[in-house]
Design an enzyme around this catalytic site. Structure first.
Site, PDB file in Angstrom:
ATOM      1  N   GLU A 287       0.820  -1.210   0.000  1.00 11.24           N
ATOM      2  CA  GLU A 287       0.000   0.000   0.000  1.00 11.24           C
ATOM      3  C   GLU A 287       0.856   1.263   0.000  1.00 11.24           C
ATOM      4  OE1 GLU A 287      -4.181  -0.938   1.959  1.00 11.24           O
ATOM      5  OE2 GLU A 287      -3.202   0.649   3.065  1.00 11.24           O
ATOM      6  N   HIS A 308       7.844 -26.597  -0.996  1.00  9.18           N
ATOM      7  CA  HIS A 308       7.183 -27.714  -1.673  1.00  9.18           C
ATOM      8  C   HIS A 308       6.027 -27.239  -2.531  1.00  9.18           C
ATOM      9  CE1 HIS A 308       9.429 -30.772   0.686  1.00  9.18           C
ATOM     10  NE2 HIS A 308       9.577 -29.712   1.469  1.00  9.18           N
ATOM     11  N   LYS A 422     -14.172   0.295  -3.690  1.00  9.79           N
ATOM     12  CA  LYS A 422     -15.247   0.731  -2.787  1.00  9.79           C
ATOM     13  C   LYS A 422     -16.319   1.473  -3.585  1.00  9.79           C
ATOM     14  CE  LYS A 422     -12.348   1.368   1.294  1.00  9.79           C
ATOM     15  NZ  LYS A 422     -11.743   2.324   2.187  1.00  9.79           N
TER      16      LYS A 422
HETATM   17  O1  PA5 Z   1      -3.651   1.252   5.861  1.00  8.13           O
HETATM   18  C1  PA5 Z   1      -4.772   1.674   5.685  1.00  8.13           C
HETATM   19  O2  PA5 Z   1      -5.027   2.873   5.734  1.00  8.13           O
HETATM   20  C2  PA5 Z   1      -5.939   0.741   5.422  1.00  8.13           C
HETATM   21  O3  PA5 Z   1      -5.523  -0.586   5.309  1.00  8.13           O
HETATM   22  C3  PA5 Z   1      -6.925   0.819   6.552  1.00  8.13           C
HETATM   23  O4  PA5 Z   1      -6.312   0.456   7.744  1.00  8.13           O
HETATM   24  C4  PA5 Z   1      -8.126  -0.082   6.296  1.00  8.13           C
HETATM   25  O5  PA5 Z   1      -8.720   0.238   5.064  1.00  8.13           O
HETATM   26  C5  PA5 Z   1      -9.154   0.067   7.395  1.00  8.13           C
HETATM   27  O6  PA5 Z   1      -9.560   1.405   7.522  1.00  8.13           O
HETATM   28  P1  PA5 Z   1     -10.305   1.914   8.785  1.00  8.13           P
HETATM   29  O7  PA5 Z   1      -9.433   1.731   9.965  1.00  8.13           O
HETATM   30  O8  PA5 Z   1     -10.598   3.348   8.499  1.00  8.13           O
HETATM   31  O9  PA5 Z   1     -11.571   1.090   8.926  1.00  8.13           O
END
Ligand code: PA5
Length: 447
Positions: A287, A308, A422
């Protein structure tokens, strides 16, 4: 202080020391941008000094909340997704007895996870498991609006209230969310839940050392003070630009490898307890770096299991891969391979050896084979799976990720690509406010 170490000598060959040192100025610049807050995404740097500035009072409050959940509950469900669950899951798994779930009465409540998927059977089976059980909920969402955890919370909250009544249920629910914004904050205020705050400046994937990770880890019975102290030690050790700054060494080496055509990095463990550490790391790097059509693809394997299954590809597939091995020096327990008179399995040649010695030879043999086969190898040694070393490791990877992202030339602290699915999902589900998108997506799928 014993500390995790990095060894990059088995990456040399695919890249030279000069290639790596050529990134020295970029690494220094990246470090400076982090510490002066002058780089992209600088409103998300709260994680940088989080370990050293976490007040003792906050740790005490988290611990007291954990004790109360531990006293009241047989099981505690941590609800969250992405950065709001992976860190806690990774640390708890690394520290737990592999068969804890099958042992009764070990004094620890089970920490279960939900809201990290939209699996109908998963949720049905969780609800049926919790039926009649004394359980609690830690609901974690920074935005307070994420669909997956919101669905799980709605279901489990209703179940807890019907099992205990609203007033009792609200004593067993803890919400971790933004200080002011979001549906979860509003709900928590109205229902009177105990809450902890996720600071604005701490992004989800950098939040494991905040209450997001610390509360579930404390509920599982682990020493969060030692975890934070380990991270604070690493914060201190990676502050200044130097050839020995291990976060810089890792960031420079992986970028040099990327520039040399190594587009895939696998995080390898030889200890099944580190499986979820690989999942946490994948999110952190995927990310943070996968944007602007750039970035190393982060993958993870559990060895020797995956030798494996994925071993063939790694040894012999397209030469665009390198590996970073997490090697745990000391095991907590000792198991010695027994001698057998008949020796029908032919294993007497290793009788008397510890299982870990065999595992270490599997690691060494694989390293030599991979390096010979064109897979550069970086090795991170961890003295033992203990809170302080996991704290060091977490902070090390976070710091290196910030440096690496800046060397790559991306903003390591945003995640614009996550929004696309989303938008489509909301359009398909006809969420209010998405009328235009609903119309447009329907014409695509119907046409
Ligand atoms: O790293 C990030 O920002 C995302 O992985 C969020 O943690 C994830 O989408 C969950 O978001 P939230 O904590 O707002 O529910």
């Amino acid at each position: 202080m014993r500390q995790i170490q990095i060894n990059i000598k088995n990456a040399l060959g695919a890249v030279t020391e000069a290639d790596i040192n050529g990134l020295d100025a970029s690494a220094a610049n990246a470090l400076d941008k982090l510490h002066t807050g002058s780089g992209a995404g600088n409103d998300f740097l709260g994680w940088l000094d989080l370990p050293s500035r976490t007040p003792a009072g906050l740790i005490d409050d988290i611990q007291a909340t954990a004790v109360s959940l531990r006293n009241d509950c047989e099981a505690v469900v941590a609800i969250g997704i992405g950065g709001s669950y992976l860190g806690a899951k990774a640390v708890i798994e690394a520290l737990s007895d592999s068969f804890a779930a099958y042992r009764n009465g070990n004094g620890n409540p089970q920490v279960l996870f939900a809201g990290q998927n939209i699996g109908e059977d998963y949720l049905y089976e969780l609800q049926s498991y919790l039926k009649g059980k004394k359980f609690g909920i830690i609901v974690i969402s920074k935005s307070g609006t994420t669909t997956e955890p919101a669905i799980a919370f709605r279901l489990l909250k209703e179940q807890l209230e019907s099992q205990l009544g609203k007033a009792e249920a609200s004593k067993r629910i803890v919400a971790i969310t933004d200080a002011k914004r979001g549906a979860l904050r509003q709900l928590a205020t109205e229902e009177g839940y105990k809450t902890f705050v996720i600071e604005d400046s701490v992004g989800g994937r950098f939040s494991v050392l905040s209450p997001v990770g610390l509360l579930p880890i404390a509920v599982a019975g682990y020493d969060i003070k030692a975890l934070v102290q380990g991270a604070a030690d690493m914060e201190n050790a990676t502050k200044c630009h130097s050839a020995d700054n291990i976060a810089e060494v890792y960031a420079k080496t992986r970028n040099a490898l990327y520039n040399a055509g190594k587009k895939i990095e696998i995080l390898v463990n030889y200890n099944p307890k580190l499986h979820y550490f690989g999942e946490w790391w994948k999110q952190l790097y995927g990310e943070s770096e996968g944007k602007d059509h750039k970035g190393i693809f982060p993958a993870a394997v559990d060895n020797s299991t995956d030798l494996h299954s994925m071993g063939q590809w790694i040894q012999d597939g397209e030469r665009t891969i390198f590996e970073t091995v997490l090697s745990v020096e000391t095991q907590e327990h000792e198991v010695v391979i027994p001698s057998d008179e008949a020796n029908l399995d032919g294993l007497n040649y290793i009788a008397g050896k510890r299982v870990d010695e065999v595992n270490k030879m599997a690691e060494l043999g694989t390293r030599i084979a991979h390096v010979d086969g064109g897979v550069p190898n970086l090795r991170i040694t961890i003295p033992a799976l203990k809170e302080e070393y996991l704290g060091q490791l977490i902070y090390f990877f976070e710091k290196a990720c910030g440096i690496s992202g800046y060397i790559l030339g991306v903003n390591p602290f945003n995640q614009p690509g996550v929004e696309d699915y989303k938008r489509n999902m909301f359009a398909l589900l006809a969420k209010p406010g998405y009328e235009k998108e609903t119309e447009s997506i329907k014409s695509r799928i119907e046409g």
